[in-house]
Design an enzyme around this catalytic site. Structure first.
Site, PDB file in Angstrom:
ATOM      1  N   GLU A 279      -1.269  -4.671   4.784  1.00  0.00           N
ATOM      2  CA  GLU A 279      -0.499  -5.265   3.687  1.00  0.00           C
ATOM      3  C   GLU A 279      -1.019  -4.706   2.358  1.00  0.00           C
ATOM      4  O   GLU A 279      -2.227  -4.614   2.139  1.00  0.00           O
ATOM      5  CB  GLU A 279      -0.682  -6.779   3.727  1.00  0.00           C
ATOM      6  CG  GLU A 279       0.038  -7.554   2.634  1.00  0.00           C
ATOM      7  CD  GLU A 279      -0.294  -9.038   2.690  1.00  0.00           C
ATOM      8  OE1 GLU A 279       0.501  -9.836   2.174  1.00  0.00           O
ATOM      9  OE2 GLU A 279      -1.356  -9.399   3.251  1.00  0.00           O
ATOM     10  N   LYS A 343       9.003 -10.176   4.642  1.00  0.00           N
ATOM     11  CA  LYS A 343       8.300 -11.341   5.171  1.00  0.00           C
ATOM     12  C   LYS A 343       9.157 -12.594   5.040  1.00  0.00           C
ATOM     13  O   LYS A 343       9.687 -12.891   3.960  1.00  0.00           O
ATOM     14  CB  LYS A 343       6.975 -11.522   4.426  1.00  0.00           C
ATOM     15  CG  LYS A 343       6.091 -12.619   4.996  1.00  0.00           C
ATOM     16  CD  LYS A 343       4.755 -12.711   4.259  1.00  0.00           C
ATOM     17  CE  LYS A 343       3.851 -13.767   4.883  1.00  0.00           C
ATOM     18  NZ  LYS A 343       2.571 -13.901   4.166  1.00  0.00           N
ATOM     19  N   CYS A 398       0.222 -10.963   7.422  1.00  0.00           N
ATOM     20  CA  CYS A 398      -0.825 -11.861   6.953  1.00  0.00           C
ATOM     21  C   CYS A 398      -0.751 -13.236   7.619  1.00  0.00           C
ATOM     22  O   CYS A 398      -0.912 -13.357   8.817  1.00  0.00           O
ATOM     23  CB  CYS A 398      -0.771 -11.966   5.426  1.00  0.00           C
ATOM     24  SG  CYS A 398      -2.244 -12.706   4.680  1.00  0.00           S
TER      25      CYS A 398
END
Length: 528
Positions: A279, A343, A398
C-alpha cells in the site's frame, strides 16, 4: 407456606467474592488477553482471560459485572493499542482504548445476568463473547474488528478449528474452554470436595477442546507460483510515506525490483511469476493526467526488467477533482496498466474521519486525513502470469483483512491467492505490524489460501494455507522476499458456516435470558 430458596453460589465454590476480588479478576483477565497477542504470543492466556471474566461475573450484580468487564477491556486494549497514538497522540489512543473497553463492560453486565445464580454457564458465556466481538466489529462507524480472540491463536493447536467455523467460531471455542476452566476451579473449591469429580470432568472437557482441532487437516497442495514481495522501508529522514517528496517512494520500489531482476539474471534468485508492492508504494497518482506517463514509465521499467506483473498500491483521484481512493493497480510487461481495485472497507479515523469537528480537539492529525472514496466491488483481480495463465488474486488492502465479509467475498469470488498490501509506517515501533501478520496467518487457515502479506516497513511475510510464514522480514529494513506459494480453489467449510455463528450465538443468549427470566419468576412465586 414459604419454600426455602436454594443456596446461591456467589463466587469460587460457595466462597462469596467481594467486589474488589471481582475487579481484580477482571483486571488480571485483561492482562492475560493482552499477553495472548503478538508480540507476547502466549496464546493460552486468552483462555485464562475468558475464565477470569467468567469467575468475576458469576453471582455478581449487573453493575459489578460491568465494572469487571470494563477493567478487563482497559487492561487489554490500552497496552495493546499504544501504536494508535504514534502520530495521533495520547488523547486519541486513550479515547480508542476506552471506547473499545465499553464492549467488554457490556459483556460483563450480560454475563452477570446470565450467571446471576452463581453457577458459571460456559456455553452461554461463550455465545455472549461472540456477540460482544461482533458488536465491536460493526459499531461505531463501521467498527474495528482488531484484537478479536481468534486473532490471538496463530500459533495455537486450536487454529485448525477456524477452517470449520471461522474467526467468530474460534473465538467461541476459546471462550467456551475458558468457561470450562472457570467451572473446574469453582467446583474444585466447593466445600467438602463433593464436586471434585465434576471439576475434573470440566477440566478434561477443556483439554479435549484444545486438542481436538489438531485433527482438522490443513491442506497445502496446489500449483506453486513464485511470488516476490518488496518491502521498501522509509527514506532516511522521513517518518512515514506521506511525508516524502512525490516520486521518492516509487523510485525505491522500482529500484528494488530492478535489483531483484539483476539477481535473477545472475542465477542467484528464482524468477518470480508475480511481484507485489505494498500500500502506498507509488506516491504519484498513476491515473493523474499530469504525471500518468512518467509514473507508468517508472513502474513499467521495473516490470519489464523482472519480466513479471507488478501489483502495487497507491492513492488516486482517478483523474477527477474530488476525494481520492485507496487503490491497487496491476501492470503487465509489454502492456502497461491492466486493472485497478478501489478499497471497499475504509478504516474509520484513518481513511474516513467521523466526528471531525469534535476530534480535531484531540489530535492535530484529524484535519490532515482526507475522507477517501470507497469502492463498490470485492477486490478479485485476474492477473496473467508470464506463462499467460491467469491467476485470481484476492486483494485485501491493509485493515480489510480483519473484516470477515471482505475476506469471505474474495474467496467466494474465486480468489486463488490473497494479497495484503499494507502501510504500517503509521504505527511506529509497536506490535501493530506483528499483530497484522498474525491476522493474515489466521485468515490463511480459515480459508485455505496462501497470502502474500507485504508492508512498506514490515513485518512482511509469505504465508502458506497452513498458516506457516516461510519468509518474514525484520521491521524497518529494505527486503525482497521470494518464495513459492500454492494456489488453491477448494473452499473450506467456514465459507458456509461462518456467517451463521453470530446468529446462532444470539439465539443461545436470547434463550438463556428467557430461561433466566422464567426461573426468576418461579423463584418469586415460591417465596410467596
Amino acid at each position: 407456606m414459604h419454600r426455602l430458596a436454594r443456596p446461591v453460589r456467589t463466587g469460587l465454590g460457595t466462597f462469596p467474592l467481594v467486589l474488589g476480588a471481582r475487579l481484580v479478576l477482571g483486571l488480571m483477565g485483561g492482562v492475560c488477553l493482552w499477553l495472548a497477542f503478538p508480540g507476547h504470543d502466549v496464546w493460552w492466556l486468552a483462555v485464562v482471560g475468558c475464565a477470569g471474566l467468567a469467575l468475576a461475573t458469576a453471582g455478581a450484580t449487573w453493575w459489578a459485572g460491568a465494572l469487571s468487564g470494563l477493567l478487563l477491556g482497559l487492561a487489554w486494549f490500552t497496552p495493546m493499542f499504544t501504536w494508535a497514538g504514534t502520530y495521533a497522540g495520547g488523547p486519541a489512543w486513550l479515547a480508542m482504548s476506552v471506547v473499545s473497553a465499553l464492549y467488554p463492560a457490556t459483556l460483563g453486565a450480560l454475563l452477570a445476568l446470565l450467571q446471576r445464580a452463581g453457577n458459571i454457564r460456559p456455553l452461554l458465556g461463550a455465545a455472549a463473547w461472540v456477540l460482544m466481538e461482533w458488536a465491536r466489529s460493526v459499531t461505531p462507524f463501521g467498527g474495528f474488528p482488531w484484537a478479536r480472540l481468534g486473532f490471538s491463536q496463530a500459533d495455537s493447536p486450536m487454529l485448525g478449528a477456524v477452517s470449520l467455523v471461522g474467526v467468530p467460531g474460534l473465538g467461541l471455542l476459546i471462550a467456551l474452554i475458558g468457561g470450562l476452566l472457570a467451572v473446574a476451579l469453582q467446583r474444585f473449591l466447593a466445600p467438602g470436595g463433593r464436586q471434585v469429580g465434576r471439576a475434573a470432568a470440566a477440566l478434561v472437557g477443556a483439554v479435549v477442546l484444545v486438542a481436538a482441532p489438531l485433527l482438522v487437516p490443513r491442506p497445502t497442495a496446489g500449483e506453486n507460483v513464485t511470488v516476490a514481495a518488496v518491502q521498501g522501508d522509509l527514506p532516511e529522514g522521513f517518518s512515514r510515506t506521506l511525508t516524502a517528496e512525490p516520486g521518492v517512494i516509487l523510485d525505491r520500489y522500482a529500484d528494488a525490483t530492478k535489483a531483484l531482476a539483476g539477481r535473477v539474471a545472475n542465477g542467484d534468485t528464482a524468477p518470480p511469476d508475480l511481484v507485489v508492492w505494498p500500500e502506498g508504494a507509488t506516491d504519484r497518482d498513476p491515473l493523474d493526467p499530469r504525471v500518468r506517463s512518467a509514473t507508468s514509465d517508472r513502474i513499467m521499467s521495473a516490470a519489464e526488467a523482472v519480466g513479471a506483473p507488478v501489483v502495487l498500491g497507491g492513492l488516486s483521484r482517478q483523474g477527477e477533482v474530488g476525494s481520492a481512493s485507496n487503490m491497487v493497480f496491476s501492470y503487465l510487461p509489454r502492456y502497461g496498466l491492466d486493472q485497478t481495485y478501489r478499497k471497499v472497507y475504509l478504516a474509520p479515523f484513518g481513511e474516513i474521519m467521523p466526528l471531525r469537528p469534535l476530534l480535531r480537539h484531540l489530535s492535530p492529525w484529524v484535519d490532515r486525513i482526507d475522507d477517501l472514496s470507497a469502492g463498490d466491488r470485492p477486490g478479485v483481480m485476474s492477473v496473467p502470469l508470464g506463462t499467460g495463465r491467469p491467476v485470481n488474486l484476492g486483494l485485501a488492502i491493509c485493515f480489510e483483512i480483519v473484516v470477515d465479509r471482505a475476506v469471505r467475498d474474495l474467496v467466494k469470488g474465486g480468489a486463488q491467492l490473497l494479497v495484503v498490501p499494507t502501510s504500517n509506517a503509521w504505527f511506529g515501533d509497536g506490535d501493530q505490524s506483528a499483530q497484522h501478520l498474525a491476522i493474515s496467518r489466521v485468515r490463511a487457515v480459515e480459508y485455505g489460501r496462501s497470502i502474500a502479506h507485504v508492508s512498506n516497513v514490515g513485518v512482511s511475510g509469505l504465508i502458506t494455507p497452513d498458516g506457516v510464514v516461510h519468509e518474514r522480514t525484520v521491521p524497518y529494513t529494505q527486503a525482497t522476499l521470494v518464495g513459492q506459494l500454492p494456489l488453491r480453489t477448494e473452499q473450506t467449510l467456514t465459507v458456509r458456516t461462518g456467517p451463521w455463528v453470530v446468529p446462532a450465538a444470539a439465539l443461545v443468549v436470547v434463550l438463556g435470558l428467557l430461561r433466566m427470566a422464567v426461573g426468576h419468576q418461579q423463584d418469586r412465586l415460591h417465596r410467596t
